[in-house]
Design a protein around this motif. Sequence first.
Motif, PDB file in Angstrom:
ATOM      1  N   THR A   1     -36.479  14.699  54.545  1.00 61.68           N
ATOM      2  CA  THR A   1     -37.462  15.501  54.380  1.00 61.68           C
ATOM      3  C   THR A   1     -36.877  16.869  54.265  1.00 61.68           C
ATOM      4  OG1 THR A   1     -39.176  14.141  55.079  1.00 61.68           O
ATOM      5  CG2 THR A   1     -39.756  16.427  54.459  1.00 61.68           C
ATOM      6  N   LEU A   2     -36.151  17.466  55.351  1.00 63.00           N
ATOM      7  CA  LEU A   2     -35.603  18.779  55.594  1.00 63.00           C
ATOM      8  C   LEU A   2     -34.455  18.871  54.410  1.00 63.00           C
ATOM      9  CD1 LEU A   2     -35.385  21.364  56.986  1.00 63.00           C
ATOM     10  CD2 LEU A   2     -33.602  20.147  58.530  1.00 63.00           C
ATOM     11  N   PHE A   3     -33.767  17.907  54.178  1.00 62.30           N
ATOM     12  CA  PHE A   3     -32.839  17.951  52.827  1.00 62.30           C
ATOM     13  C   PHE A   3     -33.379  18.234  51.447  1.00 62.30           C
ATOM     14  CE2 PHE A   3     -28.944  16.012  55.307  1.00 62.30           C
ATOM     15  CZ  PHE A   3     -28.482  17.154  55.510  1.00 62.30           C
ATOM     16  N   VAL A   4     -34.614  17.573  51.295  1.00 57.25           N
ATOM     17  CA  VAL A   4     -35.278  17.661  49.811  1.00 57.25           C
ATOM     18  C   VAL A   4     -35.738  18.767  50.102  1.00 57.25           C
ATOM     19  CG1 VAL A   4     -37.282  17.020  48.798  1.00 57.25           C
ATOM     20  CG2 VAL A   4     -35.917  15.165  49.768  1.00 57.25           C
ATOM     21  N   LEU A   5     -36.467  19.364  51.118  1.00 56.36           N
ATOM     22  CA  LEU A   5     -36.731  20.790  50.861  1.00 56.36           C
ATOM     23  C   LEU A   5     -35.838  21.799  50.726  1.00 56.36           C
ATOM     24  CD1 LEU A   5     -39.597  20.595  53.778  1.00 56.36           C
ATOM     25  CD2 LEU A   5     -39.987  20.565  51.454  1.00 56.36           C
ATOM     26  N   LEU A   6     -34.821  21.797  51.517  1.00 57.38           N
ATOM     27  CA  LEU A   6     -33.705  22.770  51.165  1.00 57.38           C
ATOM     28  C   LEU A   6     -33.009  22.745  49.797  1.00 57.38           C
ATOM     29  CD1 LEU A   6     -31.949  22.541  54.733  1.00 57.38           C
ATOM     30  CD2 LEU A   6     -33.455  24.517  53.848  1.00 57.38           C
ATOM     31  N   THR A   7     -32.642  21.403  49.264  1.00 56.70           N
ATOM     32  CA  THR A   7     -32.035  21.558  48.031  1.00 56.70           C
ATOM     33  C   THR A   7     -33.208  21.759  47.170  1.00 56.70           C
ATOM     34  OG1 THR A   7     -32.615  18.933  48.015  1.00 56.70           O
ATOM     35  CG2 THR A   7     -30.583  19.737  48.661  1.00 56.70           C
ATOM     36  N   ALA A   8     -34.238  21.588  47.304  1.00 57.89           N
ATOM     37  CA  ALA A   8     -35.408  21.994  46.163  1.00 57.89           C
ATOM     38  C   ALA A   8     -35.508  23.433  46.140  1.00 57.89           C
ATOM     39  CB  ALA A   8     -36.827  21.360  46.564  1.00 57.89           C
ATOM     40  N   LEU A   9     -35.476  24.147  47.473  1.00 58.46           N
ATOM     41  CA  LEU A   9     -35.649  25.564  47.257  1.00 58.46           C
ATOM     42  C   LEU A   9     -34.148  26.292  46.764  1.00 58.46           C
ATOM     43  CD1 LEU A   9     -36.904  28.303  48.469  1.00 58.46           C
ATOM     44  CD2 LEU A   9     -35.619  27.943  50.486  1.00 58.46           C
ATOM     45  N   TRP A  10     -32.887  25.638  47.060  1.00 57.37           N
ATOM     46  CA  TRP A  10     -31.653  26.162  46.453  1.00 57.37           C
ATOM     47  C   TRP A  10     -31.767  25.645  44.893  1.00 57.37           C
ATOM     48  CZ3 TRP A  10     -28.068  29.486  47.922  1.00 57.37           C
ATOM     49  CH2 TRP A  10     -26.983  29.351  47.070  1.00 57.37           C
ATOM     50  N   THR A  11     -32.130  24.720  44.380  1.00 58.33           N
ATOM     51  CA  THR A  11     -32.018  24.315  43.096  1.00 58.33           C
ATOM     52  C   THR A  11     -33.104  25.170  42.008  1.00 58.33           C
ATOM     53  OG1 THR A  11     -31.311  22.110  43.539  1.00 58.33           O
ATOM     54  CG2 THR A  11     -32.167  22.333  41.477  1.00 58.33           C
ATOM     55  N   TRP A  12     -34.159  25.211  42.895  1.00 56.52           N
ATOM     56  CA  TRP A  12     -35.333  26.193  42.122  1.00 56.52           C
ATOM     57  C   TRP A  12     -34.841  27.460  42.012  1.00 56.52           C
ATOM     58  CZ3 TRP A  12     -37.943  30.503  43.844  1.00 56.52           C
ATOM     59  CH2 TRP A  12     -39.028  30.864  43.034  1.00 56.52           C
ATOM     60  N   GLY A  13     -34.070  28.100  42.990  1.00 58.32           N
ATOM     61  CA  GLY A  13     -33.583  29.307  42.795  1.00 58.32           C
ATOM     62  C   GLY A  13     -32.964  29.710  41.650  1.00 58.32           C
ATOM     63  N   ILE A  14     -32.351  28.786  41.125  1.00 55.63           N
ATOM     64  CA  ILE A  14     -31.302  29.128  39.820  1.00 55.63           C
ATOM     65  C   ILE A  14     -32.260  29.441  38.614  1.00 55.63           C
ATOM     66  CG2 ILE A  14     -29.231  27.842  40.630  1.00 55.63           C
ATOM     67  CD1 ILE A  14     -30.019  25.574  38.763  1.00 55.63           C
ATOM     68  N   PHE A  15     -33.229  28.991  38.620  1.00 55.35           N
ATOM     69  CA  PHE A  15     -34.264  29.088  37.697  1.00 55.35           C
ATOM     70  C   PHE A  15     -35.133  30.297  37.627  1.00 55.35           C
ATOM     71  CE2 PHE A  15     -33.096  24.473  37.989  1.00 55.35           C
ATOM     72  CZ  PHE A  15     -32.710  24.322  36.429  1.00 55.35           C
TER      73      PHE A  15
ATOM     74  N   PHE B   1     -29.126  31.345  36.953  1.00 61.22           N
ATOM     75  CA  PHE B   1     -28.031  32.082  37.772  1.00 61.22           C
ATOM     76  C   PHE B   1     -26.787  31.417  37.950  1.00 61.22           C
ATOM     77  CE2 PHE B   1     -31.815  34.427  40.201  1.00 61.22           C
ATOM     78  CZ  PHE B   1     -31.288  35.507  39.687  1.00 61.22           C
ATOM     79  N   VAL B   2     -26.805  30.367  37.235  1.00 64.22           N
ATOM     80  CA  VAL B   2     -25.287  29.415  37.462  1.00 64.22           C
ATOM     81  C   VAL B   2     -24.825  28.744  36.289  1.00 64.22           C
ATOM     82  CG1 VAL B   2     -25.660  29.080  40.206  1.00 64.22           C
ATOM     83  CG2 VAL B   2     -26.501  27.225  38.341  1.00 64.22           C
ATOM     84  N   CYS B   3     -23.527  28.439  36.208  1.00 67.89           N
ATOM     85  CA  CYS B   3     -23.157  27.821  35.009  1.00 67.89           C
ATOM     86  C   CYS B   3     -23.731  26.511  34.807  1.00 67.89           C
ATOM     87  CB  CYS B   3     -21.742  27.764  35.108  1.00 67.89           C
ATOM     88  SG  CYS B   3     -21.012  26.583  36.328  1.00 67.89           S
ATOM     89  N   SER B   4     -23.222  25.940  33.719  1.00 67.94           N
ATOM     90  CA  SER B   4     -23.777  24.318  33.594  1.00 67.94           C
ATOM     91  C   SER B   4     -23.444  23.434  34.507  1.00 67.94           C
ATOM     92  CB  SER B   4     -23.667  23.791  31.977  1.00 67.94           C
ATOM     93  OG  SER B   4     -22.413  23.954  31.857  1.00 67.94           O
ATOM     94  N   ARG B   5     -22.276  23.576  34.962  1.00 68.49           N
ATOM     95  CA  ARG B   5     -21.632  22.399  35.908  1.00 68.49           C
ATOM     96  C   ARG B   5     -22.394  22.811  37.198  1.00 68.49           C
ATOM     97  NH1 ARG B   5     -17.476  20.256  34.569  1.00 68.49           N
ATOM     98  NH2 ARG B   5     -16.536  21.585  33.421  1.00 68.49           N
ATOM     99  N   CYS B   6     -22.498  23.990  37.676  1.00 71.10           N
ATOM    100  CA  CYS B   6     -23.212  24.184  38.990  1.00 71.10           C
ATOM    101  C   CYS B   6     -24.747  23.830  38.937  1.00 71.10           C
ATOM    102  CB  CYS B   6     -23.123  25.654  39.506  1.00 71.10           C
ATOM    103  SG  CYS B   6     -21.486  26.052  39.927  1.00 71.10           S
ATOM    104  N   THR B   7     -25.214  23.808  37.819  1.00 63.02           N
ATOM    105  CA  THR B   7     -26.621  23.279  37.453  1.00 63.02           C
ATOM    106  C   THR B   7     -26.811  21.901  37.936  1.00 63.02           C
ATOM    107  OG1 THR B   7     -27.115  25.001  35.764  1.00 63.02           O
ATOM    108  CG2 THR B   7     -28.620  23.171  35.905  1.00 63.02           C
ATOM    109  N   GLY B   8     -25.695  20.980  37.322  1.00 61.49           N
ATOM    110  CA  GLY B   8     -25.609  19.943  37.441  1.00 61.49           C
ATOM    111  C   GLY B   8     -25.225  19.545  39.117  1.00 61.49           C
TER     112      GLY B   8
END
Length: 151
Positions: A10-24, A66-73
């Motif tokens: 659950t902690l990992f989902v929250l952290l990766t969601a926050l980081w991934t959301w940030g690029i948008f 905020f990031v390139c397409s590869r980092c988005t992936g």
Amino acid sequence: NIPKLLFIRTLFVLLTALWTWGIFIPALVNDIGVEYSILPFIKHSYSLVCHQDIDKSFFINTKKIFVCSRCTGIYSGAFLSSLFLLFSLKRFNLQKVYLWIAPVPMLIDVLFNLFGMYSYNKIISMCTGLFFGSILFIYISDVFEKIPIKD
């Protein structure tokens, strides 16, 4: 230990969601207000791990993320893997050989582009990043799940 596993996942989902959301964020905020004043700081945070080449980035509502397409992936792959792991109570013991295999599609894509075998394609770049991010996240998650935590 299911509670420990659920907590970590659950902690990992929250952290990766926050980081991934940030690029948008550029596509989500208006050009005025307090949010706009922190955009350079957030952009700089992502520049520590991404070249942020404008020609290799996706645009949403005419705003470059905020990031390139590869980092988005890569980030999307990590987030999707975190969701998958959260809803799967199975433990994944990923062997290190997969860490050597996962970046191969990205390397092939970069080399083919570098030597002019085909021109850069944002979708292919994102897909190779998605594969790498997924495998890398599953491996990292497995390492953290093996750390002993006192109850």
